[in-house]
Every structure is written in C-alpha cells, then in structure tokens.
Design a protein around this motif. Structure first.
Motif, PDB file in Angstrom:
ATOM      1  N   LYS A 132       0.674  -1.244  -0.165  1.00  0.00           N
ATOM      2  CA  LYS A 132       0.013   0.048  -0.092  1.00  0.00           C
ATOM      3  C   LYS A 132       0.935   1.213   0.059  1.00  0.00           C
ATOM      4  CE  LYS A 132      -3.347  -0.760  -1.498  1.00  0.00           C
ATOM      5  NZ  LYS A 132      -3.880   0.039  -2.622  1.00  0.00           N
ATOM      6  N   ASN A 173      -8.964  -0.463  -4.200  1.00  0.00           N
ATOM      7  CA  ASN A 173      -8.793   0.854  -4.875  1.00  0.00           C
ATOM      8  C   ASN A 173     -10.044   0.852  -5.720  1.00  0.00           C
ATOM      9  OD1 ASN A 173      -5.805   0.123  -4.610  1.00  0.00           O
ATOM     10  ND2 ASN A 173      -6.267   2.385  -4.550  1.00  0.00           N
ATOM     11  N   GLU A 174     -10.472  -0.346  -6.053  1.00  0.00           N
ATOM     12  CA  GLU A 174     -11.583  -0.423  -7.185  1.00  0.00           C
ATOM     13  C   GLU A 174     -12.249  -1.626  -7.127  1.00  0.00           C
ATOM     14  OE1 GLU A 174      -9.403   0.913 -10.674  1.00  0.00           O
ATOM     15  OE2 GLU A 174     -11.106   0.101 -11.747  1.00  0.00           O
ATOM     16  N   LYS A 227      -1.826  -1.124  -6.790  1.00  0.00           N
ATOM     17  CA  LYS A 227      -3.350  -1.051  -6.906  1.00  0.00           C
ATOM     18  C   LYS A 227      -3.842  -2.170  -6.485  1.00  0.00           C
ATOM     19  CE  LYS A 227      -5.073   0.450 -10.724  1.00  0.00           C
ATOM     20  NZ  LYS A 227      -5.309   1.311 -12.164  1.00  0.00           N
TER      21      LYS A 227
END
Lengths: 157, 157, 157
Positions: free
Chosen positions: B108, B136-137, B113
């Motif tokens: 991190k 993140n996503e 990511k």
C-alpha cells in the motif's frame, strides 16, 4: 538478440514440473533463452535425489518441511498418497512421454538457466549442498523482474 | 512512462499470496506500476481480519463459503488442517522473512493497486464492507485486460 | 493486426476454468484473438459430457485416470467430495453469473481457438472422439510458443 522466456516454478508437483520443463526445453531448442525461478515448493524439484534435504544446522520445523515435502513429487490431482504419481510415471513411460528426469537433463544441455529463490531457500534452511549442481544462481525477486521485463513469455506455474 | 505489471490473485493460500506480494512490492519499489486483481479465493486475502465476511443479506451458501474460506489462509501443500500454515508463519518469522501482513502494508505504501473482481464478489455476497479499506476499485475482466495489454509482466497466481 | 492472448489451461477445476473462459470471452468480445491450450487435467474441461472418455484401446491406467478425473469438475478449494462444486454452481446461477457451459458456448461463437495438447492426450489415451467437437487443433509446445511470442498476454492457469 534472442527471444526470452521466464518461468516461476512455485509448485512442487510432478505434473506441473513436467509442463514447465516441457515448455522450457521446447523453447530452448527453438533458440529462446529460458530461465526458471524455483521458489517455495518448486525447490523440491531441484533437491538432490539421493537424500533428504536436511542438515544439523536446520531448525526442527525446516527438517519437518524438508522430510514431508521430499523429492518424491506428488501430482496436483488424484495423487492418492503417491499412487497417482507412480501411475502417471508409468503411463508416461508406456506412452513414450519424456520423464521429468530426462527433461531436466535436456534442459541443462540446452542451457536453460536455473535460479533458486534466496528468500524461500533461507526459510526452508536449504543451501547449495541440498540442491542439484545444475543450479546456476541464487537470487531474489529483483533478478526475476529484470529478466521478466525483457521476456516475451512469463509464466507462473 | 512506467513499466507495468499485473497479477491475478485467484488462489486464497498464504504461500501463494506471499509470492504474489513479494513480487508486487519488489516491482513497485523498483519503480514499476503494479495492479493486483483479486478473484475467487484470492478475495479471502483482502477480507477484513476482524470478523467473518458474513452479513444478513447473504444467501446461506454464501455464508457457508465465507465461513469455511475465512481469512485464516491455508498453505497450498502440507497444510495439515492449519498446522502447516502456522508452522510456515513461524518459520518465516524465525528466518526474518517478511510476513504477508507486512508485505501488504508495504504494498500500500508503494502504491500497488488493489482491484476486487466484481463478478466473484457478487457470487460470494461480498461488498465493500467485508473487504479491507485498501481496495482501490471494483472491476471486471475488461479492466484487467486493458491493464494487462499495457504491461510487460502478467501473472496468474 | 489484432492483439493476442494465450491461456494454458493445465487445471481441471471448475472455478479455474470459469476464470479462464471469463477472461477468454471478454478478450474475444473486445476484439482480441484468443487461444486456449488444454493440457493435463485441463483436458477434462473439453471431454464430451455424455460419457466417460474411455475406449477399448486404452491402457487400464488410462481408463482409471479418465474415470476418476471425469467431466464432473471439482473446485480447487472446499470441494468436499463434490458438494462444494455443486454449491458453487448453484451460487453462480442464483447470482446470475454465467455458467462454464454458457461461457464455453460464447467462446466458440466469439472464435476462441481450442488447442488440445498432443503429448498429454497420448498419455491419457484421449483422441478426437473423446473430446468435444469445438476443439480446433491438436498441437504441442512448439505451436503454443509460436503463438505466445506474438501475444500481449500469456497466462498459465
């Protein structure tokens, strides 16, 4: 400049090692430059066959791992306590498929580079003396990444 | 433009996760841009450690999978009902190998990511609340392929 | 010229096959040229569903492997003698995730190329008659390497 291939051999199973060395030898025979990075259970593939990879300096847990994960490689499915692995070896012989031992001899003749992962060797208490002489180098992720960035094919097996 | 690497982390085993994060952090530390796509059992690696990833809205089968495949990650060989996994953690500590937890913290800090696979999250009934904040996503195969096409190294672990 | 992707499907597990075909169909739908090489246990994914892949000409050990590693694909974790695999299929259905069967139909419609590994077919005594009609080609490592060298994404699953 030659096309390159890298293989990370993480698995210590006979069938996966056969797949890895089949690809490695075919690639090297066709003129590619091939490196195999042995890490974790994959180190069992390059342990000396004549003895268990134990020595006095190892911790008890290291000895246990090295005895349990010995050079008698299982297969990744239907191993059935080693029966499946023996059956597959017989089948390979009967159907004239090259054995892992012969693929590894061929790999060396063809110049396939063997790199043993320093970090996992240390965890398992493995040193040069426990591994076959064909190992070219002890190195870590940095060396792997440098080679993989220059390679057309990178596989994790 | 930075060199890129992608890793699909499909497996939910501690040893494979350590291999993945070892590569990811080394790559990121050397200036590469790294994305890890967590799918199927790999999602267990990014579940919150404090609780089982269950909630009222989940189907019974989802609860069962989330309890059985909890954040106590097994190892891919010689797990022996968790004993092997505990032994390996101890060995890693004794030999000064970075633990998975510390590798993930480092990842991190280095800007690796984390992308959680939408499709398998839905199958397992996992939402943002069950996963660590570092994700993140949420995305699917299309996002993965777009990144992998631009990357020098793509691994499936 | 189209961007290419290759996948070696070594594993004969349902969850890994779903991951492979999910990537393959998404890539093909976005205009990529995709080849899947089925080898070792991965051949179970392309066995005909209607019968066991056995025939009189096979060796006893080949029959045994083909019966034990049948087209009832297990999952790679928590299979629990097939219960886990059935549960995951149900979960996929309930959460509207595309089944392996439907992903494979889609893959064919999108022109994903199926290549069965000659060497492991011979070891397992598998011929054209045991495999689904969708297989485009029987070939070995040389064919794989030629395609992989031209591909932007190469995965070993």
């Amino acid at each position: 400049m030659k096309d390159k291939m890298t293989i990370i051999l993480f698995s210590g199973e006979m069938d996966k090692a056969v797949a890895a060395f089949n690809l490695a030898t075919t690639a090297a025979a066709s003129g590619m430059e091939v490196s195999i990075f042995f890490t974790f259970w994959g180190l069992n593939v390059i342990k000396k066959k004549s003895e268990y990879a134990i020595s006095k300096s190892q911790l008890l847990m290291q000895k246990m791992f090295n005895i349990l994960a010995s050079h008698n490689l299982p297969i990744s499915r239907l191993n059935m306590f080693g029966l499946g692995s023996r059956m597959m070896k017989k089948l390979m012989k009967k159907t004239n498929m090259t054995s892992l031992e012969d693929l590894m001899k061929l790999a060396k003749e063809l110049g396939v580079k063997y790199i043993a992962c320093t970090t996992t060797c240390e965890m398992m208490g493995l040193t040069k003396e426990h591994l076959i002489d064909d190992v070219n180098e002890f190195a870590g992720a940095t060396t792997y990444l440098a080679e993989a960035k220059e390679s057309k094919i990178n596989l994790f097996i």
